[in-house]
Design a protein around this motif. Structure first.
Motif: not given
Length: 102
Positions: A51-62, A44-49
Motif C-alpha cells: 500500500a505504501g509503495a502504491a501511494e508513493r507511485r501515485q504521488r510520483e505520477a501526479a 499484514e506487513e506485506k499488505r502495508a508495504k
C-alpha cells in the motif's frame, strides 16, 4: 547460494571455490548448509508495504512533469475555495445584468 552469503566452503557450489571441483552440478543453486531461509513477512506487513509503495507511485505520477508542485497545489486550493464560495452564495440575484441575443 542464497543471499550471496556463501563463502565457498566445503560442499558449496558457489563462486567462492575459484576453479576448484564442485560436488554440485553447474547451474544448480542450492543453499549452503549453514544458511537458512530468511523469514517471510506477515501478510499484514506485506499488505502495508504494498500500500505504501502504491501511494508513493501515485504521488510520483501526479507530480510528473511539474516543476513547482507547491504552486500547483496553491492554485488547486484557490480554485476549490472559489467553487465552494460560489456554491454557498446561492443563485445570482435577479436584478443583475441582462443581455439579449438578436
Amino acid at each position: 547460494m542464497v543471499g550471496g552469503a556463501c563463502r565457498g566452503g566445503e560442499g558449496c557450489g558457489g563462486p567462492g571455490l575459484r576453479g576448484a571441483w564442485s560436488p554440485v552440478p553447474m547451474g544448480l543453486c542450492f543453499p549452503c548448509p549453514a544458511e537458512s531461509a530468511p523469514p517471510s513477512p506477515s501478510p499484514e506487513e506485506k499488505r502495508a508495504k504494498l500500500a505504501g509503495a502504491a501511494e508513493r507511485r501515485q504521488r510520483e505520477a501526479a507530480s510528473r512533469g511539474i516543476l513547482d508542485i507547491q504552486s500547483v497545489e496553491a492554485k488547486r486550493k484557490k480554485k476549490e475555495q472559489m467553487e465552494q464560495q460560489m456554491a454557498t452564495s446561492g443563485p445570482p440575484p435577479t436584478g443583475g445584468l441582462r443581455w439579449t441575443v438578436s
